[in-house]
Motif scaffolding. Structure first.
Motif, PDB file in Angstrom:
ATOM      1  N   VAL A 121     -12.863 -54.441   2.978  1.00 36.95           N
ATOM      2  CA  VAL A 121     -13.560 -53.251   2.486  1.00 36.95           C
ATOM      3  C   VAL A 121     -14.308 -53.545   1.186  1.00 36.95           C
ATOM      4  CG1 VAL A 121     -13.247 -50.906   1.642  1.00 36.95           C
ATOM      5  CG2 VAL A 121     -11.913 -51.711   3.566  1.00 36.95           C
TER       6      VAL A 121
ATOM      7  N   VAL B  12     -17.535 -55.181   1.802  1.00 39.04           N
ATOM      8  CA  VAL B  12     -18.518 -54.244   2.349  1.00 39.04           C
ATOM      9  C   VAL B  12     -19.135 -53.422   1.224  1.00 39.04           C
ATOM     10  CG1 VAL B  12     -18.776 -52.194   3.785  1.00 39.04           C
ATOM     11  CG2 VAL B  12     -17.442 -54.118   4.602  1.00 39.04           C
TER      12      VAL B  12
ATOM     13  N   THR C 110     -23.041 -53.130  -0.050  1.00 40.42           N
ATOM     14  CA  THR C 110     -23.917 -51.960  -0.221  1.00 40.42           C
ATOM     15  C   THR C 110     -24.565 -51.972  -1.602  1.00 40.42           C
ATOM     16  OG1 THR C 110     -22.091 -50.601  -1.005  1.00 40.42           O
ATOM     17  CG2 THR C 110     -22.563 -50.514   1.344  1.00 40.42           C
TER      18      THR C 110
ATOM     19  N   LEU D 161     -27.372 -54.401  -1.493  1.00 41.97           N
ATOM     20  CA  LEU D 161     -28.408 -53.827  -0.635  1.00 41.97           C
ATOM     21  C   LEU D 161     -29.295 -52.882  -1.437  1.00 41.97           C
ATOM     22  CD1 LEU D 161     -28.938 -54.196   2.326  1.00 41.97           C
ATOM     23  CD2 LEU D 161     -27.606 -52.177   2.812  1.00 41.97           C
TER      24      LEU D 161
ATOM     25  N   ALA E 199     -33.436 -52.871  -2.407  1.00 43.99           N
ATOM     26  CA  ALA E 199     -34.376 -51.753  -2.246  1.00 43.99           C
ATOM     27  C   ALA E 199     -35.116 -51.488  -3.552  1.00 43.99           C
ATOM     28  CB  ALA E 199     -33.629 -50.508  -1.794  1.00 43.99           C
TER      29      ALA E 199
ATOM     30  N   THR F  64     -33.813 -43.597 -11.294  1.00 48.79           N
ATOM     31  CA  THR F  64     -33.043 -42.559 -10.607  1.00 48.79           C
ATOM     32  C   THR F  64     -32.134 -43.175  -9.561  1.00 48.79           C
ATOM     33  OG1 THR F  64     -35.060 -41.295 -10.804  1.00 48.79           O
ATOM     34  CG2 THR F  64     -33.303 -40.319  -9.516  1.00 48.79           C
ATOM     35  N   SER F  65     -32.725 -44.104  -8.817  1.00 54.95           N
ATOM     36  CA  SER F  65     -31.998 -44.676  -7.700  1.00 54.95           C
ATOM     37  C   SER F  65     -30.833 -45.548  -8.166  1.00 54.95           C
ATOM     38  CB  SER F  65     -32.994 -45.457  -6.850  1.00 54.95           C
ATOM     39  OG  SER F  65     -32.334 -46.254  -5.958  1.00 54.95           O
TER      40      SER F  65
ATOM     41  N   ILE G   9     -27.971 -43.257  -9.029  1.00 55.55           N
ATOM     42  CA  ILE G   9     -27.306 -42.771  -7.820  1.00 55.55           C
ATOM     43  C   ILE G   9     -26.452 -43.882  -7.209  1.00 55.55           C
ATOM     44  CG2 ILE G   9     -27.681 -41.954  -5.471  1.00 55.55           C
ATOM     45  CD1 ILE G   9     -30.165 -40.533  -6.499  1.00 55.55           C
TER      46      ILE G   9
ATOM     47  N   ALA H 214     -23.236 -44.303  -9.029  1.00 49.22           N
ATOM     48  CA  ALA H 214     -22.250 -43.267  -8.704  1.00 49.22           C
ATOM     49  C   ALA H 214     -21.608 -43.536  -7.353  1.00 49.22           C
ATOM     50  CB  ALA H 214     -22.919 -41.897  -8.720  1.00 49.22           C
ATOM     51  N   VAL H 215     -22.443 -43.886  -6.372  1.00 51.49           N
ATOM     52  CA  VAL H 215     -21.912 -44.094  -5.024  1.00 51.49           C
ATOM     53  C   VAL H 215     -20.967 -45.289  -5.003  1.00 51.49           C
ATOM     54  CG1 VAL H 215     -22.521 -44.695  -2.666  1.00 51.49           C
ATOM     55  CG2 VAL H 215     -23.870 -43.032  -3.889  1.00 51.49           C
TER      56      VAL H 215
ATOM     57  N   LEU I 214     -17.674 -44.351  -6.636  1.00 56.15           N
ATOM     58  CA  LEU I 214     -16.877 -43.495  -5.755  1.00 56.15           C
ATOM     59  C   LEU I 214     -16.272 -44.303  -4.625  1.00 56.15           C
ATOM     60  CD1 LEU I 214     -16.163 -40.462  -5.136  1.00 56.15           C
ATOM     61  CD2 LEU I 214     -17.908 -40.637  -3.404  1.00 56.15           C
TER      62      LEU I 214
ATOM     63  N   LEU J 252     -12.392 -44.850  -3.551  1.00 57.18           N
ATOM     64  CA  LEU J 252     -11.937 -44.540  -2.192  1.00 57.18           C
ATOM     65  C   LEU J 252     -11.219 -45.735  -1.583  1.00 57.18           C
ATOM     66  CD1 LEU J 252     -14.649 -42.605  -0.197  1.00 57.18           C
ATOM     67  CD2 LEU J 252     -12.299 -41.966  -0.627  1.00 57.18           C
ATOM     68  N   ALA J 253     -11.813 -46.934  -1.774  1.00 56.34           N
ATOM     69  CA  ALA J 253     -11.210 -48.127  -1.193  1.00 56.34           C
ATOM     70  C   ALA J 253      -9.826 -48.359  -1.793  1.00 56.34           C
ATOM     71  CB  ALA J 253     -12.102 -49.336  -1.451  1.00 56.34           C
TER      72      ALA J 253
ATOM     73  N   ARG K 146      -7.785 -46.068  -3.117  1.00 54.88           N
ATOM     74  CA  ARG K 146      -6.852 -45.046  -2.615  1.00 54.88           C
ATOM     75  C   ARG K 146      -6.450 -45.367  -1.169  1.00 54.88           C
ATOM     76  NH1 ARG K 146      -3.505 -42.229  -3.432  1.00 54.88           N
ATOM     77  NH2 ARG K 146      -4.042 -40.282  -2.428  1.00 54.88           N
ATOM     78  N   THR K 147      -7.417 -45.820  -0.378  1.00 59.36           N
ATOM     79  CA  THR K 147      -7.104 -46.152   1.005  1.00 59.36           C
ATOM     80  C   THR K 147      -6.107 -47.300   1.058  1.00 59.36           C
ATOM     81  OG1 THR K 147      -9.390 -45.600   1.463  1.00 59.36           O
ATOM     82  CG2 THR K 147      -8.149 -46.597   3.237  1.00 59.36           C
TER      83      THR K 147
END
Lengths: 493, 112
Positions: B25, B28, B32, B35, B39, B75-76, B79, B82-83, B86, B90-91, B93-94
């Motif tokens: 995870v 991965v 992102t 990635l 962009a 801006t990007s 964002i 933040a993502v 988060l 999440l990873a 906690r999982t």
């Protein structure tokens, strides 16, 4: 004074921030979040009527005139969706009050619902492509948290997949914006439309349009829906209802906006592709809807069928078909919210999600059972209810343009919807009573009242279709004639 | 210069795709993050690199570079930050709940 335009997005954002400070005061949290949604309903009704008199409204932030600044644009289409969103969100909040539990309420649940609604409303209202991306992200970040909030194993597991798939599609969105900016040199939606009309839709632009289609297809569950049933069936009922009703619809809105405002010059190619995708989505969703015994899965696949159906209207692309799509969007938001609430409540009272393990619920909860019956016939499109008018108009459009294959797929899928829900109805509500009257879980008022309200909404939308007709036809008219939108935004007409 | 940066963006996408397809995870999530930076480079290249002066009125007499892509990237990046934050939480906690960070084991089974 167009400043009121920003309120449907600004109010939920402010409310969400204020609610963080009232973590321990649950009553205040409930009051503020519900109050904001009710105010939004009022604002959007007011705006909808003003648009009929004054035409499309816009608000330039910071006084930067288009095409230079970021702006909000309100035409009938976006305000109709904001209105429906506010109604559905208010009712889902009502349901959450008595079902979500103290643990969620203490962990900023209402804040995140407010942020979610802010993102959804912002996406509907914005007139700038990059701002659309930002609003998508606001909505998605809130939804990531809402999927995982509660911290059960299943939720966390599904949330990882949900986050990764959405980050990937957001990346495609950025790339598509970069390509479009590189070839057109502007981000204002009206200005993009004008420049594409001037330069002609070159093969390069059509290629970019396909990147946009991929992005929004992932978000709305058009063909690329394999992530959807998993992540929509794990969160608590109120959250699942919000997701099922709102999130995919934002993707659909974006597809409709992009392919009626920017890339409408080569419909033989782009709209054919959308038609093919919609057709496959209808088939795949139908197979999913009859394949499972878990009612949450069945309900999630019904969302997928709805997406396919609405986009048949866009693929056909006549005025009647687009009106049908708009009616069906409103109907689908209301009815899918209701369907998710009912499914969640059934699981709660029966203690199982498998429909073989439920039976005879209608004897314990008669009103509840009949509401399920109403949803079922509403979704399959029986006349006095809200699904009917959308289906007729989309069907009419498909006949006008001779797209008989799509017509057949769309209407066969309606029968599959009826069958999949009838299976639940026969298995779970009829038959031997499984729960004795002594140990039945009493149906809380807070569970049944939101369902009744949504059922009234679907009947009202069906009977009141005539009253809504001027708004819907104005919305479809703007979609068919992009010049109306461009003139209003760029030339103050 | 544009060609070079585009190739660099391509390399980043390649690396990110490799990471996204791995089973851990954390890899991965790092994928992102890379990635999104690819962009950002892409957006900057689309605006044209160093085609004019710094976009400050009064300093030089144009032509100025396009300032918009930089605003978009800013801006990007926020964002993306933040993502990524988060998803790392999440990873973690999982991992705490399920005791694994291998995607194969997070697949889930039918009977739950």
């Amino acid at each position: 004074m167009n400043n009121i335009l920003v309120l449907p997005m600004a109010l939920p954002v402010l409310a969400g921030i204020i609610l963080i400070f009232f973590r321990k005061h649950i009553k205040i949290q409930r009051g503020i979040s519900l109050g904001v949604m009710l105010i939004n309903i009022g604002i959007s009704i007011y705006l909808l009527n003003r648009i009929q008199e004054e035409g499309i409204l816009r608000l330039d932030f910071g006084g930067w005139e288009p095409p230079f600044g970021i702006l909000f644009v309100a035409d009938s289409f976006s305000i109709i969706l904001v209105l429906t969103t506010s109604i559905v969100a208010a009712i889902c909040l009502l349901y959450a009050f008595s079902s979500i539990g103290k643990a969620h309420e203490n962990m900023f649940f209402y804040s995140f619902v407010s942020f979610l609604i802010a993102g959804v409303n912002g996406s509907f209202l914005t007139g700038d492509l990059f701002n659309l991306y930002v609003n998508f992200e606001v909505m998605l970040l809130a939804s990531y948290v809402l999927v995982a909030l509660g911290g059960k194993k299943v939720q966390l597991r599904e949330s990882i997949k949900y986050v990764v798939i959405n980050v990937l599609s957001s990346w495609f969105f950025l790339i598509a914006i970069a390509y479009l900016y590189g070839s057109i040199g502007t981000l204002n939606m009206a200005h993009i439309s004008e420049r594409i009309a001037e330069s002609g839709q070159t093969p390069l632009l059509t290629g970019i349009s396909m990147v946009f289609l991929t992005v929004f297809a992932l978000k709305s569950g058009l063909l690329l829906y394999y992530w959807l049933p998993g992540s929509y069936s794990t969160p608590p009922t109120a959250v699942a209802a919000l997701f099922g009703a709102l999130l995919t619809k934002v993707g659909i809105y974006a597809i409709i906006r992009v392919f009626t405002l920017f890339f409408y010059h080569e419909p033989e190619f782009t709209h054919t592709i959308i038609g093919i995708l919609a057709g496959i989505t209808l088939i795949g969703g139908s197979i999913g809807a009859v394949a499972f015994k878990d009612i949450r899965q069945i309900v999630s696949y019904n969302v997928v069928i709805g997406v396919g159906f609405i986009l048949v209207g866009l693929a056909v692309g006549t005025q009647a078909a687009l009106e049908g799509s708009i009616y069906y969007l409103m109907h689908d938001m209301i009815v899918k919210a209701l369907l998710f609430l009912l499914a969640g409540t059934m699981i709660k009272v029966a203690g199982s999600a498998n429909m073989d393990e439920m039976s005879g619920l209608i004897r314990n909860y008669p009103l509840f059972g009949w509401i399920f019956f109403i949803v079922m016939i509403s979704l399959s499109g029986i006349p006095p209810l809200s699904g009917f008018i959308g289906k007729v108009l989309i069907g009419q459009g498909a006949v006008e343009t001779g797209s008989y294959l799509l017509l057949a797929l769309a209407f066969i899928s309606s029968i599959v919807v009826l069958y999949s829900l009838l299976r639940i109805f026969l298995n779970c509500f009829w038959g031997e009573t499984m729960i004795s009257f002594e140990d039945e879980i009493p149906m809380k008022k807070g569970w049944i009242i939101p369902c009744v309200l949504l059922a009234i909404a679907t009947i009202a939308l069906g009977l009141g279709a005539e009253a809504l007709a001027p708004y819907v036809s104005d919305a479809a008219n703007t979609l068919i004639n992009p010049d109306v939108y461009i003139d209003a935004v760029l030339y103050d007409k | 210069m544009e060609t070079l940066i585009t190739i660099l963006a391509g390399v980043l996408v390649t690396v990110a795709t490799y990471l996204l397809l791995s089973k851990s995870v954390i890899r991965v999530i790092l994928g992102t993050a890379i990635l999104s930076h690819a962009a950002h480079l892409m957006i900057m290249t689309m605006g044209g690199l160093k085609e004019g002066e710094v976009p400050l009125i009064g300093k030089d007499h144009g032509p100025y570079v396009d300032a918009l892509p930089q605003a978009l990237i800013l801006t990007s990046i926020v964002i993306g930050f933040a993502v990524t934050a988060l998803s790392l939480v999440l990873a973690y906690r999982t991992y705490q709940e399920t005791g694994t960070d291998t995607l194969d084991e997070l697949r889930g089974n039918k009977h739950e």
